[in-house]
Design an enzyme around this catalytic site. Structure first.
Site, mmCIF file in Angstrom:
data_model
loop_
_atom_site.group_PDB
_atom_site.id
_atom_site.type_symbol
_atom_site.label_atom_id
_atom_site.label_comp_id
_atom_site.label_asym_id
_atom_site.label_seq_id
_atom_site.Cartn_x
_atom_site.Cartn_y
_atom_site.Cartn_z
ATOM 1 N N ARG A 552 0.830 -1.198 0.000
ATOM 2 C CA ARG A 552 0.000 0.000 0.000
ATOM 3 C C ARG A 552 0.868 1.253 0.000
ATOM 4 O O ARG A 552 1.859 1.342 0.725
ATOM 5 C CB ARG A 552 -0.918 -0.004 1.237
ATOM 6 C CG ARG A 552 -2.014 1.038 1.180
ATOM 7 C CD ARG A 552 -3.148 0.701 2.144
ATOM 8 N NE ARG A 552 -2.736 0.658 3.517
ATOM 9 C CZ ARG A 552 -3.326 1.343 4.512
ATOM 10 N NH1 ARG A 552 -4.369 2.105 4.254
ATOM 11 N NH2 ARG A 552 -2.909 1.228 5.739
ATOM 12 N N SER A 616 7.129 -4.658 7.624
ATOM 13 C CA SER A 616 6.621 -5.531 8.702
ATOM 14 C C SER A 616 7.408 -6.830 8.832
ATOM 15 O O SER A 616 6.837 -7.921 8.896
ATOM 16 C CB SER A 616 5.141 -5.838 8.455
ATOM 17 O OG SER A 616 4.429 -4.648 8.247
ATOM 18 N N ASP A 670 5.201 -2.535 11.203
ATOM 19 C CA ASP A 670 3.753 -2.272 11.170
ATOM 20 C C ASP A 670 3.149 -2.217 12.573
ATOM 21 O O ASP A 670 2.195 -1.488 12.830
ATOM 22 C CB ASP A 670 3.025 -3.320 10.323
ATOM 23 C CG ASP A 670 3.230 -4.749 10.804
ATOM 24 O OD1 ASP A 670 4.195 -4.993 11.561
ATOM 25 O OD2 ASP A 670 2.440 -5.624 10.419
#
Length: 929
Positions: A552, A616, A670
């Protein structure tokens, strides 16, 4: 023909003498004249075949009505699902108790089922004891009735020297209408026969029995079985064609195997389930009014349940003797018998029993027995009185067998039509004192059934062991299925002590990971995030979020002041598997291509924006914008990345493309991004939790405890625990199952991220698939058929757990999901799949809760607090979408960390907003420095 008729009249023996023959013929004519006289008096009880076919057609219509959810409430045939779908398969083994309540006596049995070497047939040994049931118990308090049952069971165990300490599986034969929601649950709808115990209607009979026997005995009631079902199962033990059970005794009833698709009261449309018709109530709506006689109405009016059990009062052994008495009484009052002299005994209810009826219809001694019985009633019968009374018995009992034949014909016709067969071969298992002891009942019944349904080849098998053995067999099957299922799922059930142990191991991992030269599998990576947002952050920031199967890119606009806000514009890009597991250069080139497309999309390609990179995966950070990848997780395996600074790799990829420039301010896990995003809303948020594709936690640790940094005077730093590595050293081996090991072996990082493989969305579906595969191979699921779909790794995605475990999802919809996955399932399969999903997801939530309890207790102790109030920022599809995960996790934290009051705040914008906020905080700190 004359000879047969004479023999049935019990008045002629063979003689070659013509005079004797003439005399016998005269006697026969006399007998026939008396019989015709009785027939005319009882013409309404004499049913011919057209009438029986009419009754059978009405019965079929009522069956259909009872099977429909829309019309069941108004149906007299309740067509109750029994949840008996499986018959013995030969693997049953063990000792089982059975209790049988429903007739004039109460029975307790022990049934031993053995599979003997070298023998195809199983051996069954039985020992039983019959106990009386005083009438006052049948119409007294229900609690007292079941206490009596419990006392008899205990007496049986003591008599037979059966251990009271050992746990005994038990089947409960209960011969009254019950609404069953499971094999071991049944709410009493109403009493029948001569039972009317108070306080039990609407209660669960299994639970009532359990409460009664809980004192002094260890008995597990596994099955509630109607006596009719028990009879079918008893006979089905030896004859696999037995799919109908019939009781003609004190009461009457029938059951049969119905197609599941026709039973609206349960979900599922494949396979069969035994339906208890409760046919004794047929006619309660007036369907038999044109066949009722004045004697039937008198029986009903004097019964304890007027207007109920119409067919049963015309058919069963509880009423046949009384029907005969009422007919004889009426004929006597009219002066047609005994010169019109009525005795007190003849006026007394119950003086003629069904046993008397059977005795009066004996072949050889029938007339003699009739005379003896009438004399016992203080009557002085003549020979023609005896013949007449005997014929009354014949008419009454013949009507009973005819009505049973009509009902049975309806059931057999329905089975044949259900299966679209021209002819049906089937066995009917039968039990009951009327069928067993009446000398002519069985023969009459068989003859009429075969006449009414000539396209059904029917075999009648007498249940030698009664219905109780059937209850034991149902229990044996239930225990087999339950034991195997529980054996597979028990390893997923964690005790409170086991969860405390996991908490302690996590705490030890956290402490060890903070040491400077630690080899702890819990990495405890410094994030170089020293504080949370304070509301003064502002500006435009670019944020990237890489951590799952999608990448994203976000534009984040932060406004400060009274109207502070965070606005996001984002776009999602898939990451193909070949990129995830290709080269590092290919991965970062793909990332940069996505960033370039997004900057075109928002029209900001020429602006040099500050960028926060949510990455992440475990990184060893030397600064907030420097992060060396420790190891890939979550299915990523791009080469030439581990051991390298991913910020440098991103910068190099941007230079190769040479289309835009950015200022990479921060690399953020994340979990840290989630904490920062939620801290913007709640200043007490000092923990971040991810429960989604992966599983991780971060929290604000005291800098004095972090040996692996040299930052001196700062107070706290956010630590990215990377707790998914817990267990890599074997510390979780005692709770890891064979299914977890199978998932680990097939993973791309064998032996690593063991805690994550127990708790994260990437793996839970695969754990479920391994369990389903094992259960299927053992014949407990999908009819033992291991399909290619079931053998395919990854087919059972974790999103299906959330869907299947939804409280609002019906079993039919569960089955639809399984069909979508290529798994052809029955209703029972769907129940088991739901149980498996529940066991796997509950364990995951409990383990996350145990880990969180270790974190919050550590923070509390770090700060020297008796009570800690803290907020956890949470993100991840598992936590957000699973119907029970969040609740179980929170309950576990409360149980294991009672001194910590924890609030959970969902991160609505995900970790991307957190990355932008970290970037804003870091930029401000750089300016201030």
């Amino acid at each position: 023909m004359i000879r047969r008729g004479v023999e049935e009249g019990n008045i002629l023996t063979h003689s070659a003498d013509s005079a004797s023959f003439c005399l016998s013929l005269l006697l026969l004519l006399f007998f026939l004249s008396v019989s015709l006289f009785v027939d005319r008096f009882l013409y309404a009880m004499r049913l011919h075949d057209d009438q029986l076919r009419d009754i059978s057609a009405r019965f079929q219509a009522e069956m259909k009505k009872g099977l429909s959810a829309e019309s069941n409430a108004a149906a007299t045939l309740k067509m109750l699902p029994t949840h008996v779908c499986s018959t013995p398969d030969g693997s049953e083994n063990g000792e089982f108790l059975a209790v049988d309540l429903g007739g004039s006596k109460f029975k307790v049995l022990q049934v031993k089922v053995r599979k003997e070497a070298g023998r195809v047939r199983r051996s069954v040994e039985m020992q039983e004891q019959t106990y009386p049931l005083p009438k006052e118990l049948l119409i007294g308090r229900g609690v007292e009735l079941f206490d009596h049952v419990s006392e008899c069971l205990k007496d049986f165990l003591l008599q037979k020297k059966i251990s009271l300490e050992k746990k005994h599986p038990l089947g409960f034969t209960f011969s009254f209408p019950c609404q069953q929601t499971a094999l071991n649950q049944g709410l009493l709808l109403n009493w029948s026969k001569n039972y009317w115990a108070r306080g039990l209607q609407g209660k669960d009979m299994v639970n009532t029995l359990r409460q009664a026997i809980s004192r002094g005995m260890d008995v597990d009631v596994l099955a509630l079985v109607n006596d009719t079902v028990g009879t079918m199962m008893t006979c089905g033990f030896d004859d696999q064609h037995c799919e109908v059970g019939l009781i003609i005794g004190t009461g009457t009833n029938a059951c049969y195997m119905e197609e599941l698709r026709h039973i609206d009261l349960v979900e599922g449309d494949e396979g069969r389930m035994c339906v208890n018709t409760e046919w004794g109530a047929f006619g309660d709506d007036g369907a038999l009014d044109d066949y009722l006689t004045e004697f039937d109405r008198d029986i009903d009016a004097a019964s304890i349940n007027p207007g109920k059990q119409c067919l049963e009062k015309m058919v069963s052994g509880l009423y046949l003797g009384e029907l005969v008495r009422l007919v004889v009484l009426k004929m006597t009052k009219l002066g047609l018998l005994f010169d019109g002299r009525v005795t007190d005994a003849l006026r007394t209810k119950g003086k003629i029993t069904t046993a008397h009826v059977a005795a009066m219809e004996q072949y050889k001694d029938g007339l003699k027995n009739t005379r003896d019985i009438l004399l016992d009633l203080s009557l002085n019968p003549s020979p023609d009185d005896c013949i007449a009374v005997q014929h009354v018995c014949t008419v009454v009992s013949f009507r009973s067998s005819n009505l049973v034949a009509a009902g049975l014909a309806a059931i057999l016709t329905r089975i044949r039509q259900n299966r679209k067969l021209k002819t049906l071969r089937i066995t009917v298992g039968v039990d009951g004192t009327v069928y067993k002891t009446h000398p002519q009942y069985a023969k009459r019944l068989h003859k009429v059934v075969r006449r009414l349904v000539p396209d059904c080849h029917v075999r009648f098998v007498l249940s030698e062991s009664g219905s109780s053995k059937g209850a034991a067999m149902v229990t044996a099957v239930a225990q087999r299925v339950t034991a195997r299922r529980h054996q597979s799922l028990s390893s997923f059930r964690l005790s409170r002590d086991q969860l405390r142990s996991v908490k302690a191991r996590m705490r030890a991992g956290l402490e060890a990971g903070l040491k400077s030269n630690s080899h702890s599998p819990v990495k405890m990576l410094p994030s170089y995030v020293f504080r949370t947002p304070d509301g003064t952050e502002c500006g435009k920031y670019l944020a990237l979020d890489l951590g799952g199967t999608n990448f994203r890119v976000l534009l984040v606009k932060i406004r400060s002041g009274l109207r502070r806000s965070v606005r996001l514009y984002n776009k999602l890009y898939p990451i193909p598997l070949e990129i995830m597991q290709g080269t590092g250069e290919e991965l970062f080139d793909h990332i940069v291509h996505c960033i370039s497309d997004f900057l075109d999309y928002v029209g900001m390609k020429k602006a040099r924006l500050p960028l926060g990179f949510t990455f992440s995966f475990p990184c060893l950070q030397a600064a907030i914008n420097v992060g060396t990848l420790v190891s890939w997780t979550k299915g990523f395996k791009a080469t030439d990345c581990e051991g390298n600074d991913v910020v440098d790799m991103l910068r190099e990829a941007i230079k190769r493309r040479n289309e835009f420039d950015v200022d990479i301010v921060a690399i953020v896990n994340d979990t840290v991004g989630t904490m920062m995003s939620c801290a913007y809303e709640d200043p007490q948020c000092e923990i971040g939790l991810i429960a989604g594709t992966g599983s991780n936690v971060c929290y604000m640790e005291e800098l004095r405890n972090i040996e692996k940094n040299g930052l001196g005077e700062m107070q706290r730093m956010c630590i990215n625990t990377e707790w998914g590595g817990l267990g890599e050293d074997g510390c979780l081996d005692d709770i890891i199952t064979e299914y977890d090991n199978a998932v680990d072996r097939e993973s791309i990082n064998h032996g690593r991220q063991r805690f994550e493989k127990l708790t994260s969305g990437l793996y839970l579906g695969e754990v479920v698939r391994q369990v389903l595969l094992d259960l299927t191979r053992r014949g407990l699921l999908f009819k033992g058929r291991v399909t290619e779909a079931l053998k395919t790794p990854g087919i059972f995605e974790t999103k299906y757990l959330s869907q299947i475990e939804s409280d609002r999802l019906a079993l039919l919809q569960v089955r639809s999901i399984l069909q979508h996955l290529g798994l052809d399932s029955t209703c029972d399969d769907s129940i088991i799949v739901k149980e498996v999903c529940g066991a796997v997801s509950r364990r995951a939530a409990q383990l996350c809760g145990a880990g969180m309890a270790a974190v919050v207790d550590k923070i509390r102790e770090n700060r020297g607090l008796d009570q800690l109030n803290i907020t956890v920022g949470v993100d991840g599809t598992l936590y957000k979408l699973h119907p029970h995960f969040s609740t179980v996790l929170q309950e576990t934290v409360v149980a294991l960390a009672p001194q910590c009051y924890v609030t959970y705040l969902l991160s609505e914008e995900g970790s991307g907003r957190g990355a932008a906020l970290i970037t804003a905080v870091a930029r401000r700190d750089q300016v201030e420095m």
